[in-house]
Scaffold this active site. Structure first.
Site, short mmCIF file in Angstrom:
data_model
loop_
_atom_site.label_atom_id
_atom_site.label_comp_id
_atom_site.label_asym_id
_atom_site.label_seq_id
_atom_site.Cartn_x
_atom_site.Cartn_y
_atom_site.Cartn_z
CG ASP A 1 23.85 3.49 -16.97
OD1 ASP A 1 23.01 4.32 -16.60
OD2 ASP A 1 24.33 2.81 -17.51
CE1 TYR B 1 23.72 -11.39 -20.18
CE2 TYR B 1 21.77 -10.83 -18.85
CZ TYR B 1 22.55 -12.02 -18.89
OH TYR B 1 22.64 -13.35 -18.78
CG ASN B 2 21.47 -6.77 -27.62
OD1 ASN B 2 21.76 -7.49 -28.14
ND2 ASN B 2 22.50 -5.70 -27.41
P1 NAP Z 1 25.09 -5.18 -12.34
O1 NAP Z 1 25.19 -6.14 -12.64
O2 NAP Z 1 25.29 -4.43 -11.27
O3 NAP Z 1 25.33 -3.89 -13.40
C1 NAP Z 1 25.55 -4.59 -14.67
C2 NAP Z 1 26.29 -3.79 -15.33
O4 NAP Z 1 25.20 -2.85 -16.17
C3 NAP Z 1 26.65 -2.17 -14.51
O5 NAP Z 1 27.43 -1.39 -15.05
C4 NAP Z 1 25.79 -0.92 -15.44
O6 NAP Z 1 26.16 -0.02 -15.73
C5 NAP Z 1 25.58 -1.74 -16.43
N1 NAP Z 1 24.92 -0.84 -17.22
C6 NAP Z 1 22.92 -1.48 -17.28
N2 NAP Z 1 21.96 -0.31 -18.26
C7 NAP Z 1 23.18 -0.14 -18.83
C8 NAP Z 1 23.05 -0.17 -20.57
N3 NAP Z 1 22.05 0.38 -20.63
N4 NAP Z 1 24.00 0.52 -21.10
C9 NAP Z 1 25.32 -0.22 -20.40
N5 NAP Z 1 25.96 -0.78 -19.74
C10 NAP Z 1 24.77 -1.23 -18.81
O7 NAP Z 1 23.92 -5.05 -12.87
P2 NAP Z 1 22.45 -3.91 -13.00
O8 NAP Z 1 22.91 -2.79 -11.98
O9 NAP Z 1 21.46 -4.36 -10.83
O10 NAP Z 1 21.96 -3.52 -13.58
C11 NAP Z 1 20.67 -4.63 -13.91
C12 NAP Z 1 21.48 -4.69 -15.64
O11 NAP Z 1 22.52 -5.28 -15.49
C13 NAP Z 1 20.54 -5.37 -16.49
O12 NAP Z 1 19.27 -4.38 -17.12
C14 NAP Z 1 21.26 -6.10 -17.50
O13 NAP Z 1 21.40 -5.67 -18.59
C15 NAP Z 1 22.87 -6.00 -17.13
N6 NAP Z 1 23.42 -7.19 -16.66
C16 NAP Z 1 24.47 -7.56 -17.15
C17 NAP Z 1 25.20 -9.16 -17.43
C18 NAP Z 1 26.03 -9.33 -18.16
O14 NAP Z 1 26.49 -8.13 -19.25
N7 NAP Z 1 26.69 -9.98 -18.32
C19 NAP Z 1 24.21 -9.91 -16.39
C20 NAP Z 1 23.58 -9.80 -16.29
C21 NAP Z 1 22.75 -8.28 -15.78
P3 NAP Z 1 26.29 1.42 -13.97
O15 NAP Z 1 27.40 0.99 -13.26
O16 NAP Z 1 25.70 2.40 -13.96
O17 NAP Z 1 25.31 0.95 -12.87
#
Ligand code: NAP
Length: 274
Positions: A45, A162-163
């Site tokens: 993603d 993140y949500n």
């Molecule tokens: P990352 O920290 O390397 O990966 C974040 C994880 O979120 C990965 O497993 C990614 O899936 C998954 N992801 C991304 N979009 C998603 C979606 N729409 N629904 C479900 N899972 C999803 O960061 P990144 O790859 O650069 O992605 C950025 C995204 O990470 C941000 O937009 C944010 O939503 C998310 N994030 C989450 C947190 C948290 O949950 N605490 C913190 C920071 C950022 P893949 O492995 O398939 O790439």
């Protein structure tokens, strides 16, 4: 049919990229990284998020297709062993697509300048030096004063990212709207917020007016937004959010059940009826 390939650099993604290019060439499909009709992403993603921002200026003219080579993806419908089927679908493409809403943000600075951003997943706003304090306006009326770590404003398709980690609800990706979720809000006799996520409809307008000038960190999907160049220069005053006029389009060659994906990703295992 002009196709662009956008891949991450893992060995598996590179292998799949090579294979896809060979199969596409055999099938007579045209590569065009600059002005494609369809962008095929190979990765997770995160790769699709990067491709979205890379091709943001062409959104109304392109459709995305995601092949996932790592974890189960939410934006990536195809598996690395389905290259032949995907190439067949590209060859027989009749323009079928499914569209999802995006989030529009306008950041307004102390010098009157306004920056515009579009998010596919979400935007977060935090203060990394102290408690973030901001007034929250819904449709131009003050709703509450937020104090806490920060706020996460997500799209329906971003609601599983993140949500979800900050306690937001998962939204049906076909709903048009966006969501506000709190990050560690301060709630006691003196300070109070709603304390639960809010899902807004298609025409809602959310505005955050910040109390402090410094220490804010704003993200748009994978990226940190540059909001302050040097101390003393322009600072962020307020940010408005609404559903964007444009949408992201995916080439829908077959139906994928979103709720199956949610169950697989977050619950897993066989679910037996009781
Ligand atoms: P990352 O920290 O390397 O990966 C974040 C994880 O979120 C990965 O497993 C990614 O899936 C998954 N992801 C991304 N979009 C998603 C979606 N729409 N629904 C479900 N899972 C999803 O960061 P990144 O790859 O650069 O992605 C950025 C995204 O990470 C941000 O937009 C944010 O939503 C998310 N994030 C989450 C947190 C948290 O949950 N605490 C913190 C920071 C950022 P893949 O492995 O398939 O790439």
């Amino acid at each position: 049919m002009r196709v662009a390939i956008y891949n991450n650099q893992t060995p598996e993604s590179q292998r799949v990229t090579k294979l896809l290019k060979a199969e596409m060439t055999k099938a007579g499909l045209v590569f065009d990284q600059q002005a494609p009709n369809v962008v095929v992403t190979i990765g997770g993603d995160g790769t699709l998020l990067s491709a979205f921002h890379h091709y943001e200026a062409l959104l109304d003219r392109i459709r995305f297709v995601g092949i996932h080579t790592g974890h189960l993806g939410f934006y990536t419908d195809w598996r690395n062993y389905e290259i032949d089927d995907l190439v067949d679908s590209l060859v027989n493409d009749s323009g079928q697509s499914v569209s999802y809403p995006l989030l529009d943000m306008h950041a307004i600075y102390s010098d009157g300048s306004i920056d515009h951003y579009t998010a596919l997943n979400e935007s977060t706003l935090r203060n990394i030096t102290k408690t973030m304090v901001c007034n929250v306006y819904i449709n131009n009326e003050l709703f509450e004063t937020f104090r806490g770590d920060g706020l996460c404003i997500s799209t329906p398709t971003g609601s599983t990212a993140y949500n979800k980690s900050v306690g937001g609800a998962i939204m049906d990706p076909h709903s048009i709207g966006f969501q506000l979720a709190e990050m560690a809000s301060l709630n006691n006799r003196v300070f109070r917020t709603l304390g639960s996520p809010i899902v807004f409809g298609a025409n809602a307008k959310l505005l955050l007016r910040l109390k402090d000038e410094n220490g804010h960190l704003m993200t748009c999907d994978r990226e940190q937004v540059k909001i302050q160049h040097r101390p003393g220069e322009r600072h962020l005053v307020e940010i408005s959010y609404q559903v964007a006029k444009k949408q992201i389009n995916f080439a829908q060659y077959r139906h994928n059940n979103f709720w199956h994906r949610v169950r697989d990703a977050f619950i897993g295992g066989a679910q037996n009826e009781i």
